[in-house]
Design an enzyme around this catalytic site. Structure first.
Site, PDB file in Angstrom:
ATOM      1  N   ILE A  10       0.819  -1.143   0.095  1.00 53.58           N
ATOM      2  CA  ILE A  10      -0.001  -0.008  -0.025  1.00 53.58           C
ATOM      3  C   ILE A  10       1.223   1.148  -0.054  1.00 53.58           C
ATOM      4  CG2 ILE A  10      -1.955   1.142   1.061  1.00 53.58           C
ATOM      5  CD1 ILE A  10      -2.536  -1.636   0.194  1.00 53.58           C
ATOM      6  N   LYS A  11       0.772   2.154  -1.069  1.00 53.23           N
ATOM      7  CA  LYS A  11       1.474   3.262  -1.124  1.00 53.23           C
ATOM      8  C   LYS A  11       0.922   4.354  -0.166  1.00 53.23           C
ATOM      9  CE  LYS A  11       3.144   4.575  -5.111  1.00 53.23           C
ATOM     10  NZ  LYS A  11       3.306   4.796  -6.671  1.00 53.23           N
TER      11      LYS A  11
END
Length: 372
Positions: free
Chosen positions: A138-139
């Site tokens: 997850i960025k």
């Protein structure tokens, strides 16, 4: 052509593709890149998804069904992007099983939340649950508000790609946030070996910003420094990484099975045509790093990229000298990094708006003239 990519991979650089589309997934293109071009990971962003959704008809049936179910644009975006990332994760799953840290696919939290800690945490958890694959990342942007979010998301056992890092100072704060998250995860009884992270250090934008300022200064000394700042900045970042992994704090976590948060060189497409198109790949070769490339850069390196050994380790003093010279000719380095982060967040938000507009257009198109 792929021999050059193999040489890069053999040097310890993990090659990730900075692109994803349903067409790549369904035609077997992504699988082909994995099997033939040494690609071992994928990164995405809203601009990439906007381009993918607007080109072709592979999303139309799903969009039509979502519209029929009453989904709004945000709901359609969430469904389309998490489906693509989930399917890409499945393609990369054999790589994840065969390697320590690769086989990862990144998806970004909504960029409008970049300055909201709690909302970023909630978005990250929702994306992680929806993709539901252990090899997802997850960025989260490395804004000041993003730092505590990184800690809390890691503490929840979620793997994270920290994005939008420009300065070494902020990079050190990112590494601290990661270690703090691991420590909290350990206290909560979470199995540390299940957590992965990369820290995406942006490269080409540094040269773009600093070169423009050097050209305004205009002196021979200033102009001679063009094209040197970005690689020097990344080399200083790697030296900071080496300091952290040598620390007692990290060694204690490593002993518990934690994985290092690898440096990832992002924004590696060369913006200035006067520079070699493989500059931000060939000059940043060092083991245990990731280089995420747009396909154009990947193809350029496959065609004529050169690997001449480690180009990063032991070059911190040389890199610092570049920044000393930049300061000497009047470049305000702190202002450069503030500008780059502000513009970076703004660009992310613009990309998100473009994605929403693209999806709304697709929703109207599949609804037909009587329902539009």
């Amino acid at each position: 052509m792929t021999d050059r990519l193999k040489a890069l991979a053999d040097a310890g650089v993990s090659i990730w593709l900075d692109d994803l589309s349903r067409e790549r997934i369904e035609t077997g293109n992504l699988t082909e890149l994995v099997t033939s071009s040494s690609v071992v990971g994928v990164t995405t962003n809203p601009t990439i998804f906007a381009s993918a959704i607007s080109n072709g008809e592979r999303y139309d049936d799903q969009v039509r069904g979502l519209v029929a179910d009453g989904a709004d644009a945000d709901g359609v975006i969430f469904a389309l992007t998490t489906d693509d990332v989930r399917n890409a994760c499945d393609i990369l799953a054999p790589v994840a099983a065969a390697t320590k840290d690769d086989g990862r696919v990144s998806i970004e939290v909504e960029p409008t939340l970049a300055n909201e800690t709690d909302a970023t945490i909630a978005s990250a958890k929702a994306l992680w649950a929806a993709v539901d694959r252990p090899n997802a990342l997850i960025k989260i942007p490395a804004t000041l508000e993003g730092l505590p979010a990184i800690t809390e998301v890691i503490a929840a056992g979620i793997s994270v790609n920290v994005t939008l890092i420009f300065s070494v100072e902020r990079y050190r704060a990112v590494m601290d946030a990661y270690l703090a998250g691991l420590e909290k995860a350990q206290e909560a009884g979470i199995d540390l070996p299940t957590i992965r992270s990369v820290a995406s250090f942006f490269v080409s934008r540094v040269d773009t910003e600093i070169d423009a300022r050097l050209e305004k200064v205009g002196s021979d000394e200033a102009l001679a420094l063009r094209g040197k700042a970005a690689v020097a900045n990344a080399r200083l970042a790697y030296a900071a990484f080496e300091e952290v992994v040598a620390s007692e704090r990290w060694q204690a976590l490593a002993a518990a099975g934690a994985h290092a948060q690898r440096p990832l060189w992002a924004s590696t497409g060369v913006k200035n045509p006067a520079y070699p198109d493989t500059l931000y790949v060939s000059d940043l070769v060092v083991a245990d790093t990731v280089n995420t490339m747009p396909e154009k850069t990947l193809q350029a390196f496959a065609d004529h990229g050169e690997v001449t050994g480690d180009e990063v380790s032991g070059k911190a003093a040389e890199a610092q000298a570049v920044f000393d010279q930049l300061t000497a000719v009047g470049i305000d380095i702190d202002d450069v990094f503030v500008t780059l982060e502000t513009e970076g967040v703004d660009k992310f938000k613009v990309s998100w708006t473009e994605l929403i507009d693209t999806v709304k257009a697709q929703m109207a198109a599949v609804a037909g003239p009587t329902q539009a």
